[in-house]
Enzyme design. Structure first.
Site, PDB file in Angstrom:
ATOM      1  CE1 TYR A   3      -3.407  -2.825   0.984  1.00  0.00           C
ATOM      2  CE2 TYR A   3      -4.543  -0.644   0.798  1.00  0.00           C
ATOM      3  CZ  TYR A   3      -4.498  -1.785   0.867  1.00  0.00           C
ATOM      4  OH  TYR A   3      -5.606  -2.646   0.694  1.00  0.00           O
ATOM      5  CE  LYS A  33       2.344 -17.582  -2.834  1.00  0.00           C
ATOM      6  NZ  LYS A  33       1.262 -18.959  -3.058  1.00  0.00           N
ATOM      7  CG  ASP A  51      -1.490 -20.570  -1.627  1.00  0.00           C
ATOM      8  OD1 ASP A  51      -1.064 -20.420  -0.472  1.00  0.00           O
ATOM      9  OD2 ASP A  51      -1.154 -21.086  -2.585  1.00  0.00           O
ATOM     10  CG  ASP A  95      -8.079  -4.893   1.171  1.00  0.00           C
ATOM     11  OD1 ASP A  95      -9.289  -4.418   1.759  1.00  0.00           O
ATOM     12  OD2 ASP A  95      -8.031  -5.075  -0.141  1.00  0.00           O
ATOM     13  CG  ASP A 140     -13.638  -6.952   1.435  1.00  0.00           C
ATOM     14  OD1 ASP A 140     -13.374  -6.514   2.503  1.00  0.00           O
ATOM     15  OD2 ASP A 140     -14.083  -6.598   0.273  1.00  0.00           O
TER      16      ASP A 140
HETATM   17  C1  IPM Z   1     -10.579  -1.260   3.583  1.00  0.00           C
HETATM   18  C2  IPM Z   1     -10.738  -0.863   2.199  1.00  0.00           C
HETATM   19  C3  IPM Z   1      -9.615   0.258   1.822  1.00  0.00           C
HETATM   20  C4  IPM Z   1      -8.120  -0.757   1.854  1.00  0.00           C
HETATM   21  C5  IPM Z   1      -9.745   1.197   0.537  1.00  0.00           C
HETATM   22  C6  IPM Z   1     -10.952   1.833   0.591  1.00  0.00           C
HETATM   23  C7  IPM Z   1      -8.487   1.923   0.446  1.00  0.00           C
HETATM   24  O1  IPM Z   1     -10.861  -1.621   1.220  1.00  0.00           O
HETATM   25  O2  IPM Z   1     -10.518  -0.523   4.584  1.00  0.00           O
HETATM   26  O3  IPM Z   1     -10.608  -2.295   3.621  1.00  0.00           O
HETATM   27  O4  IPM Z   1      -7.962  -1.250   0.823  1.00  0.00           O
HETATM   28  O5  IPM Z   1      -7.486  -0.743   2.938  1.00  0.00           O
HETATM   29 MG    MG Z   2     -11.052  -3.652   2.056  1.00  0.00          MG
END
Ligand code: IPM
Ligand code: MG
Length: 351
Positions: free
Chosen positions: A142, A189, A221, A245, A249
């Site tokens: 990042y 990884k 993975d 990240d 999700d």
């Molecule tokens: C999160 C989001 C952010 C990230 C984006 C909006 C930059 O996806 O907080 O998970 O990638 O960290």
């Molecule tokens: Mg995110």
């Protein structure tokens, strides 16, 4: 007791879900006799539109002088589809994380009993899920050097981690595991990346000073697969910025909806609380977005930044009760579907 809170609604559904979290906080203030003062700031696409930058100085100053930060969502498709754009909404949240050194991102993956059948996984696989993703938030790909070659035909992103960065987040993970089920899984990884080998080296070393904690090492993975196959085997999942990240999700949807999950981004001086989902542009202004991730983020704020454990619990219990009664936004119920505001009202009444 008085607390000041920087409120940054951001883009898309941000303002709608934030309004519900503020409603809940006002109820808590009333019931427990506190005073919460809110100071609103611009961030993301909303700030670009008004001021030309995603993280205005006034917003950063506001975040430094308040007791905690409540954040909505960020992102606007008009920038996603313009790869050459110099300003982007995401610079707002990324800039805040860096400027405030919010290196610890906690994303608890908790499933409410009444939502078990909303999970895409089988009930027996998800019923005992309870883990926390501890994501490093200020390093890795990042924030490493990125760019294009002169002729523009190739691009690069670099991932950099220092031992110091890995050490501080690892201690957070081991301490947290000590208060939970005593297990840390480092996800990396290390068969490919040098940064991952540095993570392993540091974590192996730190693990020695926490002999009561079981430490497990897993390639990312494989971890992506295990989160689906046996999610209840995780306790504290420690990982870097990018893997965290993606995996958070993935982990969130097994709880029934991405809209349910809160997070805390913590530094040594302040902390920011936000739902883990994005700005959901398509739902903007429709009063359909799920406010629970943001409401639970406010609950995390009460507990972690203000030491209000009982008050935080009261919010969780109110959410649980309302869900058990069958209420929800359309992502989590087909039964008693409520709008964003109406669900916020129901939870407020339940406190
Ligand atoms: C999160 C989001 C952010 C990230 C984006 C909006 C930059 O996806 O907080 O998970 O990638 O960290
Ligand atoms: Mg995110």
């Amino acid at each position: 007791m008085k607390k000041t809170i920087a409120v940054l609604p951001g883009d898309g559904i941000g303002p709608e879900i934030i309004a519900e979290a503020v409603k809940i906080l006002n109820k808590i203030a009333q019931v427990y006799n506190y005073k919460f003062e809110y100071e609103y700031g611009l961030i993301g696409g909303a700030a670009i539109d008004k001021i030309g930058t995603a993280l205005p100085d006034e917003t950063l100053d506001l975040c430094k002088k308040t007791n905690a930060i409540l954040f909505g969502a960020i992102g606007d498709p008009k920038y996603d589809n313009d790869p050459l754009s110099k300003v982007r909404p995401e610079q707002g949240i990324l800039g805040l994380r860096l400027a405030l050194d919010l290196y610890t991102n906690l994303r608890p993956i908790h499933i409410f009993k009444s939502l078990i059948d909303k999970s895409p996984l089988k009930p027996e696989i998800v019923k005992d899920v309870d883990f926390v993703v501890v994501r490093e938030l200020t390093g890795g790909i990042y924030f490493g050097k990125k760019g294009r070659t002169k002729n523009g035909n190739s691009a690069y992103d670099t991932s950099v981690y220092t031992k110091k960065q890995v050490t501080r987040i690892s201690h957070v993970a081991f301490k947290l595991a000590g208060q939970r089920k005593s297990k840390v899984t480092l996800v990396d990884k290390a068969n490919v990346e040098e940064t991952s080998r540095l993570w392993r080296e540091v974590v192996q070393d730190i693990a020695k000073s926490y002999p009561q904690i079981e430490t497990e090492y897993m390639f990312v993975d494989n971890a992506a697969m295990q989160i689906i196959k046996r999610p209840s085997s995780f306790d504290v999942l420690l990982t870097d910025n990018m893997f965290g990240d993606i995996l958070s999700d993935e982990a969130s949807v097994i709880t029934g909806s991405l809209g349910m999950l809160p997070s805390a981004s913590i530094g040594d001086k302040t902390a920011l609380y936000e739902p883990i989902h994005g700005s959901y542009p398509k739902a903007t202004g429709l009063n359909t977005a799920n406010p629970i991730g943001t409401i639970l983020s406010a609950a995390m704020m009460l507990e972690r930044s203000f030491g209000m454990t009982e008050e935080s619990k009261a919010i969780y219990l109110a959410v649980e009760k309302v869900l058990e009664e069958g209420y929800g936004t359309k992502d989590i119920t087909t039964d008693k579907i409520l709008g964003t505001k109406e669900l916020g009202d129901k939870i407020t009444q339940a406190i």
